[in-house]
Design an enzyme around this catalytic site. Structure first.
Site, PDB file in Angstrom:
ATOM      1  N   CYS A   1     -94.458  23.700  -9.290  1.00 53.96           N
ATOM      2  CA  CYS A   1     -93.516  23.497 -10.382  1.00 53.96           C
ATOM      3  C   CYS A   1     -94.302  22.914 -11.557  1.00 53.96           C
ATOM      4  O   CYS A   1     -95.529  22.955 -11.572  1.00 53.96           O
ATOM      5  CB  CYS A   1     -92.358  22.590  -9.957  1.00 53.96           C
ATOM      6  SG  CYS A   1     -92.869  20.925  -9.480  1.00 53.96           S
ATOM      7  N   THR A   2     -93.624  22.374 -12.553  1.00 52.15           N
ATOM      8  CA  THR A   2     -94.301  21.937 -13.778  1.00 52.15           C
ATOM      9  C   THR A   2     -95.299  20.806 -13.526  1.00 52.15           C
ATOM     10  O   THR A   2     -96.466  20.905 -13.885  1.00 52.15           O
ATOM     11  CB  THR A   2     -93.267  21.474 -14.821  1.00 52.15           C
ATOM     12  OG1 THR A   2     -92.242  22.454 -14.896  1.00 52.15           O
ATOM     13  CG2 THR A   2     -93.903  21.279 -16.191  1.00 52.15           C
TER      14      THR A   2
END
Ligand SMILES: [Zn+2]
Ligand SMILES: [Zn+2]
Length: 327
Positions: free
Chosen positions: A178-179
């Site tokens: 994810c980020t």
């Protein structure tokens, strides 16, 4: 050469906080007094923040967070920038540090194996390896890893119900990303809980992979949750994967819709930007409050007269908090 005197920090830490409201106030005051801006979430299960400030203030901030034994292991992703990436500071209490519908999971007890960026880079192209993007549609539509599996979700909350689609991957090596890594802590734990055998997570997320390994094979841009909106992570083999919201041609030019009541962030190509005067739709183009378009699709927030104490509604008195900060 631009002056890069500012720093943007992205971080999280899963750790039990037994006094979240008192800690929230103390943390908020530290930010105010050190000119740190951004968004911080304090919860019983930990801390999550994206903040900006002058480099020396950010160093002080990291020291402050890590000096608390509960948060000593916090992993900060550090980017240089030429100004604040937020117009104000918000430090809020929430029930979870990421809204997930997986509240029962404590990643400190069980989670996928952490892969550091260098190890991730070596492993990601293996035959029996699947990269699983656990972010939402608007994020992976703008950019994702080459060959990654994405999910049709509007919000991370919807992740668990999409898992049936992944049944066939149960016996593969699954690496979630994810980020900044925070969603993977619970997402990878949930995969294990659902019977996936061999689950990994990219520690520090796309952002740290970009910083440490130059982002190879990340296609497109990475959506971020500050004034930058989207950033480049790939310095090796960059490509564009997103399309103009208006004409459908390839474009990664992020525009903030000129209608302030809409404020949508979408890719709009240069040509359509001018034709639409920076608006995302005909309705927004004719909206009475539409802002004038200057070709960038970026609107500086007016921070004149910003008073950081305005958002500080602590119940403890200031002297007491100060003594807590000096302990
Ligand atoms: Zn276009
Ligand atoms: Zn709009």
């Amino acid at each position: 050469m631009e002056n890069l005197d500012y720093t943007i920090l992205l971080y999280y830490c899963y750790a039990e906080i037994s006094d979240p409201e008192a800690y929230r106030q103390e943390h908020h005051l530290f930010c105010i007094e050190n000119n740190i801006r951004g968004r911080v979430i304090v919860s019983d299960e930990g801390l999550n923040g994206t903040v900006s400030g002058l480099r020396e203030d950010c160093i002080r901030y990291m020291d402050y967070v890590k000096s608390d034994p509960r948060f000593a292991k916090t992993d900060f992703k550090i980017n240089d920038y030429h100004q604040h990436a937020f117009s104000k500071i918000n430090v809020r209490y929430k029930e979870e540090i990421v809204h997930s519908s997986l509240r029962h999971i404590n990643p400190n007890i069980k989670t996928g194996k952490h892969l550091e960026p260098a190890a991730f880079k070596k492993m990601k192209d293996g035959d029996d390896v699947v990269l699983l993007d656990v972010r939402s549609n608007y994020e992976h539509e703008l950019g994702k890893f080459k060959n990654a599996v994405t999910l049709d979700i509007e919000n991370f909350r919807d992740f668990p119900e999409k898992l049936q689609e992944l049944e066939h991957l149960k016996n593969k090596k699954v690496i979630t990303y994810c980020t900044g890594g925070i969603k993977c802590e619970k997402a990878s734990a949930y995969l294990l809980e659902q019977g996936f055998q061999d689950v990994y997570q990219l520690h520090g997320g796309i952002i740290r992979y970009g910083i440490e390994e130059d982002g190879e094979d990340f296609e497109g841009k990475c959506y971020v949750f500050d004034n930058r909106i989207a950033i480049d992570v790939n310095k090796v083999n960059p490509t564009i994967v997103s399309t103009c919201h208006i004409c459908g041609n390839k474009s990664d030019r992020m525009v903030n819709c000129a209608n302030p009541t809409c404020n949508l962030h979408v890719p709009i190509c240069e040509k359509c930007g001018w034709e639409m005067e920076g608006a995302c739709s005909d309705a927004c183009k004719t909206h009475p409050e539409k802002r004038p378009y200057n070709g960038t699709g970026y609107y500086q927030k007016n921070t004149n007269g910003y008073n950081p104490y305005k958002g500080f509604y602590g119940r403890l008195d200031k002297d007491k908090l100060k003594s807590m900060l000096n302990r």
